[in-house]
Design an enzyme around this catalytic site. Structure first.
Site, PDB file in Angstrom:
ATOM      1  N   HIS A   1       0.855  -1.138  -0.083  1.00  0.00           N
ATOM      2  CA  HIS A   1       0.109  -0.164  -0.156  1.00  0.00           C
ATOM      3  C   HIS A   1       0.912   1.121   0.137  1.00  0.00           C
ATOM      4  O   HIS A   1       1.769   1.344   0.841  1.00  0.00           O
ATOM      5  CB  HIS A   1      -1.015  -0.030   1.095  1.00  0.00           C
TER       6      HIS A   1
ATOM      7  N   HIS B   1       2.796  -4.079   6.255  1.00  0.00           N
ATOM      8  CA  HIS B   1       1.809  -3.047   6.239  1.00  0.00           C
ATOM      9  C   HIS B   1       2.058  -2.004   7.500  1.00  0.00           C
ATOM     10  O   HIS B   1       2.819  -2.328   8.399  1.00  0.00           O
ATOM     11  CB  HIS B   1       0.496  -3.480   6.147  1.00  0.00           C
TER      12      HIS B   1
ATOM     13  N   GLU C   1       1.376  -5.256  10.714  1.00  0.00           N
ATOM     14  CA  GLU C   1       1.099  -4.026  10.844  1.00  0.00           C
ATOM     15  C   GLU C   1       1.858  -3.015  11.701  1.00  0.00           C
ATOM     16  O   GLU C   1       1.762  -3.250  12.935  1.00  0.00           O
ATOM     17  CB  GLU C   1      -0.565  -4.036  11.391  1.00  0.00           C
TER      18      GLU C   1
ATOM     19  N   GLU D   1       1.813   3.507   3.020  1.00  0.00           N
ATOM     20  CA  GLU D   1       2.353   2.745   4.253  1.00  0.00           C
ATOM     21  C   GLU D   1       3.975   3.270   4.105  1.00  0.00           C
ATOM     22  O   GLU D   1       4.582   1.968   4.176  1.00  0.00           O
ATOM     23  CB  GLU D   1       1.742   1.323   4.267  1.00  0.00           C
TER      24      GLU D   1
ATOM     25  N   ARG E   1      -3.360   4.834  -1.554  1.00  0.00           N
ATOM     26  CA  ARG E   1      -3.514   3.262  -1.483  1.00  0.00           C
ATOM     27  C   ARG E   1      -3.011   2.464  -2.252  1.00  0.00           C
ATOM     28  O   ARG E   1      -2.051   1.360  -2.200  1.00  0.00           O
ATOM     29  CB  ARG E   1      -4.616   2.905  -0.439  1.00  0.00           C
TER      30      ARG E   1
HETATM   31  N1  LIG Z   1      -5.574 -10.902   4.348  1.00  0.00           N
HETATM   32  C1  LIG Z   1      -5.403  -9.747   4.881  1.00  0.00           C
HETATM   33  N2  LIG Z   1      -4.462  -9.760   5.881  1.00  0.00           N
HETATM   34  C2  LIG Z   1      -4.361  -8.400   6.226  1.00  0.00           C
HETATM   35  C3  LIG Z   1      -4.876  -7.055   5.945  1.00  0.00           C
HETATM   36  C4  LIG Z   1      -5.039  -6.152   6.613  1.00  0.00           C
HETATM   37  C5  LIG Z   1      -4.350  -4.967   5.669  1.00  0.00           C
HETATM   38  C6  LIG Z   1      -3.911  -3.792   6.578  1.00  0.00           C
HETATM   39 SE1  LIG Z   1      -3.337  -2.248   5.421  1.00  0.00          SE
HETATM   40  C7  LIG Z   1      -5.417  -4.577   4.511  1.00  0.00           C
HETATM   41  O1  LIG Z   1      -6.372  -3.976   4.930  1.00  0.00           O
HETATM   42  O2  LIG Z   1      -4.980  -4.754   3.527  1.00  0.00           O
HETATM   43  C8  LIG Z   1      -6.067  -7.541   4.917  1.00  0.00           C
HETATM   44  C9  LIG Z   1      -6.121  -8.729   4.469  1.00  0.00           C
HETATM   45 CL1  LIG Z   1      -7.390  -8.961   3.108  1.00  0.00          CL
HETATM   46 ZN   LIG Z   2      -1.569  -1.985   4.093  1.00  0.00          ZN
HETATM   47 ZN   LIG Z   3      -2.686  -0.944   7.271  1.00  0.00          ZN
END
Ligand SMILES: Nc1ncc(C[C@H](C[SeH])C(=O)O)cc1Cl
Ligand SMILES: [Zn+2]
Ligand SMILES: [Zn+2]
Ligand SMILES: [Zn+2]
Length: 304
Positions: free
Chosen positions: A64, A192, A266, A67, A122
């Site tokens: 993203h 992330h 994260e 980030e 993003r």
């Molecule tokens: N499989 C996953 N694992 C972690 C996340 C959290 C991240 C945080 Se930026 C997102 O929203 O893409 C989201 C998904 Cl879909």
């Molecule tokens: Zn992210």
């Molecule tokens: Zn995030």
């Protein structure tokens, strides 16, 4: 000029990755994972002592665009590897027996866009048909419960899942690399920000992963290592229950493809600065996160 304690723009990072490979040829080699929608190279650093049929761990940053701490971390990780190889016992052992495939920036177009135009971007920067809205969320674009929950089918939304799984050049390139190296890839760590969490499958449903108990223990130990340095508080657990239900994520896809040790980090913080984490926190964030990565990698080396 490049700095490990500053956020670096894409040109600086690309020059850095070329240099660190050239200056540490026994430990680091650079290749290209693919090219982005806008034609930028997506580089891959192979970090580890050359050897035959070694286990591998993929570590990607910059999924993203906004980030930035994620992108800073991957640079710090490679620096630490080359700096401490030969002196740090644990790291030397890891690098002798594991290869780390580091993607310094996956979403190169998005990252460049946060520097040139919109710091809070993003998604990718691909053109969507029938609308002026740009980009797909790379972490909703994988073939893992694709677009069923926690993602949008509207191109204008920040969690747009794309026109199809792996519709993005960036996600396709990463997925192809993992598919083509499944026999050696034992771990997948995707970095992330923000929330201070260590997540593992599944996010796409409340289904309990077959390796849930082990992954939970690995996460618990990794978080305690992280917290030991500066007392930074992390939560950990399956994504669906720990952060939110969301489908199409790279960690879920890698896990279902057979990469057992699949985690999403994260990083800092919990919302005070959010994506705009000050450069003054790059060092501490990187140092504590490396402890967690070492912990996970050691488990992989001993158990995969
Ligand atoms: N499989 C996953 N694992 C972690 C996340 C959290 C991240 C945080 Se930026 C997102 O929203 O893409 C989201 C998904 Cl879909
Ligand atoms: Zn992210
Ligand atoms: Zn995030
Ligand atoms: Zn272990």
């Amino acid at each position: 000029v490049h700095s490990y304690v500053k956020y670096n723009d894409l040109d600086t990072i690309n020059a850095w990755s070329a240099n660190i490979a050239a200056q540490n040829s026994g430990l680091v080699s650079r290749s290209q994972l693919g090219t982005s929608y806008e034609g930028r190279p997506i580089y891959l650093l192979k970090v580890g002592k050359s050897g035959s049929n070694k286990k591998a761990v993929v570590l990607d940053c910059g999924f993203h665009a906004r980030e930035w701490i994620s992108v800073a971390f991957c640079q710090w990780f490679v620096k630490e590897a080359v700096e401490k190889y030969g002196s740090d016992t644990q790291l030397t052992n890891l690098l002798n027996n594991l290869d780390f495939y580091v993607v310094p920036v996956l979403n190169v177009d998005g990252y460049a866009y946060t520097w040139s135009t919109n710091r809070m971007w993003r998604k990718t920067r691909s053109v969507n048909s029938g609308t002026t809205c740009i980009g797909t969320d790379p972490n909703r674009n994988f073939n893992a419960g694709w677009c069923t929950v926690g993602a949008s089918s509207r191109a204008c939304d920040d969690t747009y899942c794309g026109s199809s799984p792996e519709s993005e050049r960036e996600t396709k390139a990463l997925a192809n690399f993992i598919r083509n190296n499944l026999s050696s890839i034992k771990g997948y760590l995707t970095i992330h920000s923000y929330s201070q969490m260590l997540l593992f499958p599944y996010s796409y449903s409340y289904a309990v992963a077959k390796d849930h108990t082990e992954l939970n223990t690995v996460a618990k130990n990794a978080v305690s290592q992280l917290t030991s340095l500066y007392k930074t508080k992390y939560t950990y657990g399956a994504g669906g229950t720990t952060i939110y239900l969301a489908a199409g994520g790279s960690d879920d896809w890698a896990y279902d493809a057979g990469v057992k040790y699949s985690f999403t980090f994260e990083l800092r913080d919990t919302g005070r600065y959010g994506f705009l984490l000050p450069e003054s926190q790059i060092q501490a964030t990187s140092q504590e996160t490396i402890l967690a990565v070492r912990s996970i990698a050691t488990h992989i080396l001993n158990n995969a």
